[in-house]
Scaffold this motif. Structure first.
Motif, short mmCIF file in Angstrom:
data_model
loop_
_atom_site.label_atom_id
_atom_site.label_comp_id
_atom_site.label_asym_id
_atom_site.label_seq_id
_atom_site.Cartn_x
_atom_site.Cartn_y
_atom_site.Cartn_z
N ASN A 123 -19.81 47.48 -9.55
CA ASN A 123 -21.16 47.58 -8.96
C ASN A 123 -22.26 47.62 -10.01
OD1 ASN A 123 -21.26 47.98 -5.86
ND2 ASN A 123 -19.47 49.17 -6.48
N SER A 124 -21.96 47.20 -11.22
CA SER A 124 -22.93 47.36 -12.31
C SER A 124 -24.03 46.30 -12.33
CB SER A 124 -22.19 47.29 -13.65
OG SER A 124 -21.64 46.00 -13.85
N SER A 125 -23.86 45.22 -11.58
CA SER A 125 -24.72 44.03 -11.58
C SER A 125 -24.65 43.25 -12.89
CB SER A 125 -26.18 44.35 -11.23
OG SER A 125 -26.88 44.97 -12.29
N LEU A 126 -23.70 43.59 -13.74
CA LEU A 126 -23.52 42.90 -15.02
C LEU A 126 -22.30 41.97 -14.93
CD1 LEU A 126 -24.04 45.94 -17.42
CD2 LEU A 126 -25.61 44.02 -17.11
N ARG A 127 -22.55 40.68 -15.12
CA ARG A 127 -21.44 39.73 -15.14
C ARG A 127 -20.75 39.80 -16.49
NH1 ARG A 127 -21.30 35.23 -17.61
NH2 ARG A 127 -23.58 35.03 -17.71
N PRO A 128 -19.44 40.11 -16.52
CA PRO A 128 -18.75 40.15 -17.80
C PRO A 128 -18.78 38.79 -18.50
CG PRO A 128 -17.42 41.16 -16.06
CD PRO A 128 -18.56 40.47 -15.39
N ASN A 129 -18.88 38.80 -19.83
CA ASN A 129 -18.92 37.52 -20.54
C ASN A 129 -17.56 36.82 -20.56
OD1 ASN A 129 -17.53 39.05 -22.43
ND2 ASN A 129 -19.16 39.00 -23.96
N THR A 130 -16.57 37.44 -19.98
CA THR A 130 -15.27 36.80 -19.80
C THR A 130 -15.23 35.93 -18.54
OG1 THR A 130 -14.48 38.77 -18.64
CG2 THR A 130 -14.02 38.62 -21.01
N THR A 573 -8.05 47.43 -5.76
CA THR A 573 -7.76 47.93 -7.10
C THR A 573 -7.80 46.80 -8.12
OG1 THR A 573 -6.34 49.64 -6.13
CG2 THR A 573 -6.07 49.19 -8.48
N LYS A 574 -7.27 45.66 -7.74
CA LYS A 574 -7.19 44.51 -8.63
C LYS A 574 -8.58 44.01 -9.03
CE LYS A 574 -4.25 41.44 -7.28
NZ LYS A 574 -3.67 40.29 -6.51
N TYR A 575 -9.54 44.06 -8.09
CA TYR A 575 -10.83 43.40 -8.30
C TYR A 575 -12.00 44.37 -8.47
CZ TYR A 575 -8.29 39.16 -7.10
OH TYR A 575 -7.40 38.11 -7.08
N ASN A 576 -11.74 45.62 -8.86
CA ASN A 576 -12.82 46.57 -9.18
C ASN A 576 -13.64 47.02 -7.98
OD1 ASN A 576 -12.30 46.81 -11.92
ND2 ASN A 576 -13.69 45.14 -12.49
N VAL A 577 -13.04 46.98 -6.79
CA VAL A 577 -13.77 47.46 -5.61
C VAL A 577 -13.89 48.97 -5.61
CG1 VAL A 577 -13.86 47.43 -3.08
CG2 VAL A 577 -12.91 45.47 -4.33
N LEU A 578 -12.91 49.65 -6.17
CA LEU A 578 -12.91 51.11 -6.21
C LEU A 578 -13.69 51.61 -7.43
CD1 LEU A 578 -9.17 51.73 -5.28
CD2 LEU A 578 -11.15 51.64 -3.76
N PRO A 579 -14.40 52.73 -7.30
CA PRO A 579 -14.46 53.60 -6.13
C PRO A 579 -15.40 53.03 -5.05
CG PRO A 579 -15.90 54.46 -7.82
CD PRO A 579 -15.20 53.27 -8.43
N LEU A 580 -15.02 53.24 -3.79
CA LEU A 580 -15.91 52.89 -2.69
C LEU A 580 -17.20 53.71 -2.80
CD1 LEU A 580 -13.37 52.76 0.27
CD2 LEU A 580 -14.61 50.83 -0.71
N ASP A 581 -18.31 53.10 -2.45
CA ASP A 581 -19.60 53.77 -2.62
C ASP A 581 -20.50 53.44 -1.44
OD1 ASP A 581 -21.92 54.94 -3.50
OD2 ASP A 581 -21.80 54.13 -5.53
#
Length: 788
Positions: A123-130, A573-581
């Motif tokens: 949920n950071s709004s930052l696209r990883p450079n990967t 878990t695989k796609y960074n959905v957690l923690p739910l917010d």
């Protein structure tokens, strides 16, 4: 077709000069070098146009059975393929980031919109450079790239005109050209525009016939023509993403008037009419069912009769807005056809980045900011009726009622933000590519998702996914290429597993089955008591016999439901959905959310000429006492114009000079305006003009006392009876020495807003008790240095 000599998995493609004889004299007959060849994609790579509309439900467009005429979409569908089970993420910024990267929205940090970003990776709004964007990959493979329209993927603390620009389209986004706006929505009549990273003003006024969608189409057409005139052998990638049909629903009156009387029988009847048309066209299968209206959505017959004419007009305006948008999309496509390259252009026409928007309250809004500030009660029935003729005009900032959003998602449950159900995520999509697809006018039923678009384009262009971009190893794309379905519309679907989540609304699709749970209601912004995540009620649907999620089978197949719930958790878990917010107000507070802010402390110093400053670029003066102090030089014939203004016609405040006197005005939603004027003109020469606002307290959105000072001496006083608690505007900005966009006060216009005289500096202080009512130079320097 010649073999491609480039190793394209590492981008930029490394320069690898061939070894050979180097002569001493260029005139030596043995001197030989191969000619310089511009980098191009593999032979046969198509031009690409992605059209992405905003906030259009599955059942809105006539191409998918809806009441809003979209002849361009219908024409493309007749010559291409219509995907009736294409999906988005249920919200705009997440869909766009997923679309442009080929990865799930949490994988690229966009679990929700940028304004509610947190420090959690998903949920950071930052696209990883990967996870390099598609446009970057195409550009580094020799495509010309351009974006026109909406970009809502820039983190809020990077959205000022000073950057950093890593997430902007024309910098880190891979687009060589960008013309559009940064943020979730924009005034279609008076937009805040950027060309690249430079703020620009619209080329005309609403009175001169300006409209943003038309302007974007003009720029796209000019760019495509120029690209083909100068580089006819190089394919283009054009991304056309107008702000339409997101609120505000702005459209020339004649387009709305075409629909007069068409919606008099209300949203329940319209939904049934759309469903019948969808069956007739074969968009939904014969056994599909029209889902029931939930109790939270009022029936048309239960709406008060005196508001129904307003509700009708809201839908007429929206329908005209969508038809107007489709018309200008058609202009872009016609320009491609006139260049003779339409057959070689892969077009994705995605009709909506999520379901229809139910963010306009149960009765709709003349100014949607009223609801966002918890002040919808100001828009009484009498007020709404008095504004009926202005809906869609430059004096409005309108949105339609929840019931219309539900109707525009026919035959599905729920709306935008509700990622659990297809009403939030299913968007009709048309693919047109005469030289590359099989079949015309075919309905494709394969499950697809917006993350599938990027891998499809790469495969169509003969390009591999890069393993390295700009020196950074890349993670694999998470979407599934749709090229198999373009080549064989009858092929079995290959994308058979997909999770969904937005604000706690969540679901999973697996091999025809879907398990879903709705956690919160999108139009309830304040005071909504949501259950604990573990108390959410899950539903189960068998898509092989239930196209629209009409029959909940959770009681009949509890083990199947549990299997899918576990699968959702694994994918989450695989796609960074957690923690739910599911937090709301807390996520708007950057300190609680854990995201950076551009502004720190309780004071901010401005200088003349600064402008186009978003609300996140300015210290927050809401729900508190504050002061504004400016040092100005006044000519002998007196001052006039804006010293500093925040917001515009639909909410904001301004400190300005009128007839030589200082004036402070606070505009509440364009509905109420409170003005305090000084007793005397500002003297000529150098002086400090100060406004102090003493907040009443006792809650949000309260009023306060205003006092005006020249050089520490009181020259005026008055009252502001109410203020805006949450937000002034989604697109209006703060300007020093002028007022861009729409103006806070009718005492001046954009042209006359420029300050006559000279502004040395302006300072805003929060809650400061300055009994001298004057800022000495040492104090101003201390404030300036404290912010370094």
């Amino acid at each position: 077709m010649s073999a491609d000599r480039h190793a394209r998995t590492m981008l930029p493609i490394p320069d690898r000069p061939s070894p050979g004889l180097t002569t001493y004299d260029a005139k030596d007959p043995d001197t030989a070098y191969p000619p310089i060849e511009p980098l191009l994609p593999p032979e046969g790579a198509p031009n690409v146009l992605i059209v992405l509309l905003d906030d259009v439900g599955f059942g809105a467009s006539s191409a998918f059975g809806g009441p809003c005429a979209t002849p361009t979409a219908e024409k493309l569908a007749a010559g291409g393929l219509s995907f009736t089970r294409f999906h988005t993420t249920a919200l705009c910024a997440p869909t766009r980031q997923a679309l442009l990267t080929g990865r799930n929205h949490h994988s690229v940090g966009m679990g929700s919109i940028t304004e509610t970003a947190t420090s959690a990776p998903g949920n950071s709004s930052l696209r990883p450079n990967t996870k390099a964007p598609l446009a970057m990959t195409l550009k580094l493979n020799g495509y010309s790239t351009a974006q026109f329209g909406k970009c809502h993927e820039v983190p809020v603390w990077q959205s000022s005109s000073i950057g950093p620009f890593d997430a902007w389209p024309s910098a880190g986004g891979g687009f060589e050209t960008f013309y559009g706006f940064i943020g979730g929505e924009n005034n279609q009549w008076d937009p805040a525009l950027y060309e690249g990273t430079t703020p620009v003003e619209p080329p005309a006024t609403p009175e001169e016939g300006y409209h943003l969608t038309e302007d974007l189409a003009d720029h796209a057409i000019t760019w495509i023509r120029t690209q083909k005139a100068l580089m006819p052998n190089r394919p283009f990638f054009a991304y056309f993403a107008p702000g339409a049909t997101h609120a505000p629903h702005h459209v020339p009156k004649e387009w709305a008037d075409k629909y007069a009387g068409r919606f008099a029988d209300g949203w329940d009847a319209q939904r049934e009419r759309t469903f019948a048309r969808q069956k007739e066209l074969g968009i939904v299968p014969p056994n599909a069912e029209l889902t029931a209206r939930h109790d939270e959505i009022p029936a048309w017959d239960d709406m008060p009769d005196d508001i129904k004419p307003v509700l009708e007009r809201q839908m007429e305006v929206y329908a005209g807005f969508l038809e107007h948008t489709d018309h200008h999309v058609g202009r872009v496509i016609d320009a491609i056809a006139e260049l003779g390259v339409l057959d070689d252009t892969l077009i994705y026409y995605i009709i909506g980045d999520n379901g229809a928007s139910a963010e306009g309250t149960l009765q709709g809004a003349f100014n949607e900011m009223a609801n966002f500030n918890g002040m919808a009660a100001l828009e009484t029935t009498e007020f709404m009726r008095s504004k009926m003729d202005e809906f869609g005009s430059p004096s409005s900032y309108n949105h339609y009622a929840v019931g219309w959003a539900w109707a525009m998602d026919s035959p599905l449950q729920w709306t935008k933000q509700v990622a659990s159900h297809w009403g939030g995520t299913r968007n009709g999509t048309i693919v047109h590519w005469p030289s590359g697809i099989e079949g015309k006018g075919v309905m494709c039923e394969q499950f697809a998702h917006c993350i599938d678009v990027a891998p499809t384009i790469l495969e169509a262009a003969g390009l591999p996914e890069p393993t390295m971009v700009n020196g950074v190893q890349q993670s694999p794309m998470e979407g599934t290429s749709m090229l198999y379905a373009l080549k064989d519309p009858e092929a079995d679907e290959r994308h058979d597993l997909q999770y969904f989540e937005m604000f706690g609304n969540r679901g999973i699709y697996y091999k025809g089955w879907s398990a879903v749970t709705k956690h919160r209601t999108p139009w309830v912004l304040l005071g909504d008591a949501v259950p604990a995540f573990d108390d959410d009620v899950w539903e189960l649907y068998d898509g092989s016999v239930d196209w629209s999620q009409a029959r909940d089978l959770s009681a009949e197949y509890p083990e199947k439901l549990h299997e899918l719930q576990r699968l959702w958790l694994i994918e989450a878990t695989k796609y960074n959905v957690l923690p739910l917010d599911d937090r709301t107000g807390e996520r708007l507070n950057s300190d609680l959310a854990g995201r950076p802010t551009l502004i720190h402390g309780n004071s901010q110093l401005f200088f003349p000429g600064m402008g186009r400053l978003s609300e996140s670029s300015v210290v927050n003066i809401k729900n508190k006492s504050f002061s504004v102090t400016a040092e100005v030089e006044v000519p002998d014939d007196g001052a006039s114009g804006v010293i500093i203004a925040q917001g515009g016609r639909f909410g904001g405040w301004s400190l300005y000079a009128k007839d030589g006197r200082a004036v402070f005005v606070y505009n509440v939603l364009g509905i109420q305006s409170f003005s305090v004027e000084a007793d005397a003109p500002i003297p000529s020469g150098t002086h400090q003009v100060r406004m102090e606002f003493a907040y009443d307290g006792g809650g949000l959105g309260k009023g306060g006392d205003v006092t005006l000072y020249y050089d520490g001496d009181q020259v005026g006083a008055g009252r502001v009876e109410a203020t805006q608690a949450i937000i002034f505007s989604a697109d209006e900005t703060t300007d020093v020495g002028f007022n861009s966009g729409t103006t806070v006060s009718s005492d001046y216009n954009v042209a006359t807003s420029r300050f006559r005289g000279k502004i040395q500096w302006v300072q805003i202080d929060l809650g400061a008790d300055d009994n001298d009512h004057f800022i000495d130079p040492d104090e101003r320097m201390r404030i300036a240095m404290a912010r370094q």
